[in-house]
Design an enzyme around this catalytic site. Sequence first.
Site, PDB file in Angstrom:
ATOM      1  N   SER A 103      47.012   1.733  23.851  1.00 13.78           N
ATOM      2  CA  SER A 103      48.130   2.567  24.292  1.00 13.78           C
ATOM      3  C   SER A 103      49.020   2.826  23.092  1.00 13.78           C
ATOM      4  O   SER A 103      48.750   2.342  21.988  1.00 13.78           O
ATOM      5  CB  SER A 103      48.922   1.855  25.380  1.00 13.78           C
ATOM      6  OG  SER A 103      49.679   0.817  24.792  1.00 13.78           O
ATOM      7  N   LYS A 104      50.113   3.546  23.350  1.00 12.40           N
ATOM      8  CA  LYS A 104      51.016   3.901  22.251  1.00 12.40           C
ATOM      9  C   LYS A 104      51.536   2.674  21.504  1.00 12.40           C
ATOM     10  O   LYS A 104      51.891   2.769  20.344  1.00 12.40           O
ATOM     11  CB  LYS A 104      52.190   4.706  22.803  1.00 12.40           C
ATOM     12  CG  LYS A 104      51.745   6.077  23.248  1.00 12.40           C
ATOM     13  CD  LYS A 104      52.928   6.982  23.539  1.00 12.40           C
ATOM     14  CE  LYS A 104      52.416   8.327  23.984  1.00 12.40           C
ATOM     15  NZ  LYS A 104      52.828   8.702  25.314  1.00 12.40           N
ATOM     16  N   ARG A 105      51.598   1.538  22.214  1.00 13.24           N
ATOM     17  CA  ARG A 105      52.075   0.315  21.552  1.00 13.24           C
ATOM     18  C   ARG A 105      51.212  -0.060  20.340  1.00 13.24           C
ATOM     19  O   ARG A 105      51.658  -0.718  19.424  1.00 13.24           O
ATOM     20  CB  ARG A 105      52.034  -0.873  22.523  1.00 13.24           C
ATOM     21  CG  ARG A 105      53.171  -0.946  23.469  1.00 13.24           C
ATOM     22  CD  ARG A 105      53.083  -2.184  24.310  1.00 13.24           C
ATOM     23  NE  ARG A 105      51.828  -2.267  25.055  1.00 13.24           N
ATOM     24  CZ  ARG A 105      50.947  -3.247  24.918  1.00 13.24           C
ATOM     25  NH1 ARG A 105      51.150  -4.226  24.080  1.00 13.24           N
ATOM     26  NH2 ARG A 105      49.828  -3.239  25.626  1.00 13.24           N
ATOM     27  N   HIS A 106      49.955   0.343  20.367  1.00 12.70           N
ATOM     28  CA  HIS A 106      49.041  -0.051  19.286  1.00 12.70           C
ATOM     29  C   HIS A 106      49.013   0.945  18.149  1.00 12.70           C
ATOM     30  O   HIS A 106      48.238   0.803  17.218  1.00 12.70           O
ATOM     31  CB  HIS A 106      47.625  -0.219  19.848  1.00 12.70           C
ATOM     32  CG  HIS A 106      47.561  -1.211  20.963  1.00 12.70           C
ATOM     33  ND1 HIS A 106      47.407  -0.846  22.268  1.00 12.70           N
ATOM     34  CD2 HIS A 106      47.664  -2.557  20.946  1.00 12.70           C
ATOM     35  CE1 HIS A 106      47.404  -1.928  23.030  1.00 12.70           C
ATOM     36  NE2 HIS A 106      47.560  -2.975  22.254  1.00 12.70           N
ATOM     37  N   GLY A 107      49.830   1.964  18.232  1.00 14.78           N
ATOM     38  CA  GLY A 107      49.825   2.990  17.182  1.00 14.78           C
ATOM     39  C   GLY A 107      49.682   4.346  17.836  1.00 14.78           C
ATOM     40  O   GLY A 107      49.574   4.449  19.059  1.00 14.78           O
TER      41      GLY A 107
END
Length: 496
Positions: free
Chosen positions: A253-257
């Site tokens: 998800s966006k948390r990972h980049g």
Amino acid sequence: MLPVRVRFAPSPTGPFHIGGARSALFNWLFARHHGGKFIVRIEDTDQGRSTLESEENILAALKWLGMDWDEGIQVGGPNGPYRQTERLDIYRQYIEQLLQNGHAYRCYCTEEELAEEREALLRRGEMPRYLGRCRNLSPEECSRMESGGRLPVLRFRVPGDKVINIKDIVRGGVSFECSGIGDFIILKSDGMPTYNFAVVVDDHLMSISHVIRAEEHLPNTPRQVLIYEALGWAPPEFAHVSLILGKDRSKMSKRHGATAIEQYRDKGYLPEALDNFLALLGWSPGGEKEILSMEELKQQFSLEKVAKSPAVFDVDKLNWLNGYYIRQSPIKRITDLAISYLENAGYVSSPLSQERYEWVKMVVDSVREYLVCIEEITDHVDFFFVNEVNIEGDEAKDIINGDQAPAILMATQKKLAAYDELNHDCVKDILKEVGKELGVKRKQIFMTIRVALTGSTHGPDLSQVMVILGKDKVISRLGRALQRFPGMSSFVKEEV
Ligand code: GLU
């Protein structure tokens, strides 16, 4: 093996994600490896969410990544149109066929009725599914419903006692009990087919040999196989590619980049780095080699080597690959890409004269080894473009205020003045001679001059910096640094 014909069939409902790009690439590599055809089809039957803008973004990103297609949207071909909303007439005849032979029926259930059914099933701890209330309506009952103003959807009649066995190239044998599936919708009340129906008709009519797509579509596959069987068609081969997880093993998800391809393009990642990275998300050629050109990927790709286990998205690896490709690329290409970032930062303005362009090229070359992506260039080059450097940080200040600094600055200035133009050799000689003359260590000379010229204790090769800045700027920056010392002034200025 049948002639290889594979497709990428995006739903244009948002940004083009890493996962979609990976599916596209696996299809493309498979087609190119086997000398087959790669087809791009737009699956836009979800009209509420599909946009032309998203379609254009996806197609632009595919091209940017170097994936060309032989048939499909924009390029045409014998099996068009290649946008599903333009194929409604084609679907109609197969819908008719399914209705005629009893594989499909009209369903008049309202949203409320369906919600009630779903909740009741959930309360009983059962899988929510349609239980077939409208399965056996007589033509009279249908007419009554319609005259009461209800619009039907069409549902596929799923045989309750069947097991669907799928031979998946990546996952092996997978079985699904039809009893858990429930009659699913194939045509919505507005006349729009659903994904599961349209995908079967299109894949069949486009003679798709292999369906390579994300694992999340595995549960759709038995539904699709049922439709193939009902229409008397042979299903293609299936290969469901694993999920992509973040480094912490949760769903990417966006948390990972950044998750959208265009975000990477905008930051100045190179397409070949992304291709290389995407190819390794779940596939490996075996062995240690991780840097692979598109040509090598094409030669080596095989579905047999696609892993069943989830792929892990490691942005550090992408950064490493991108840095590698930035260093390997012709400097002109990197300069051309860098110019838009430099322009946005206000350092240059287009069009650049040939002379200015050549100078910017030297600037880019001096820092490219530090870049993870080209956007970062603006963090490294400000001192080349400003008139006055800011000396920041205690270490740099200590160096420029050091006891030896005035002598180093002055002696360097004096020697520089003797040259018409600076080049790497003369700059190296000058710094060496200054060290000898003053009896000061090379490191101290270099640091003092570096801080005076760049404001920082680190950065590109010093002689390169001096050559790029040129004699006049170097002398004046050394002079400005000298002004920090009361009573000291620039050798050159004194002379003038
Ligand atoms: N339109 C589907 C998607 O974007 C394609 C699924 C498939 O490849 O069958 O997920």
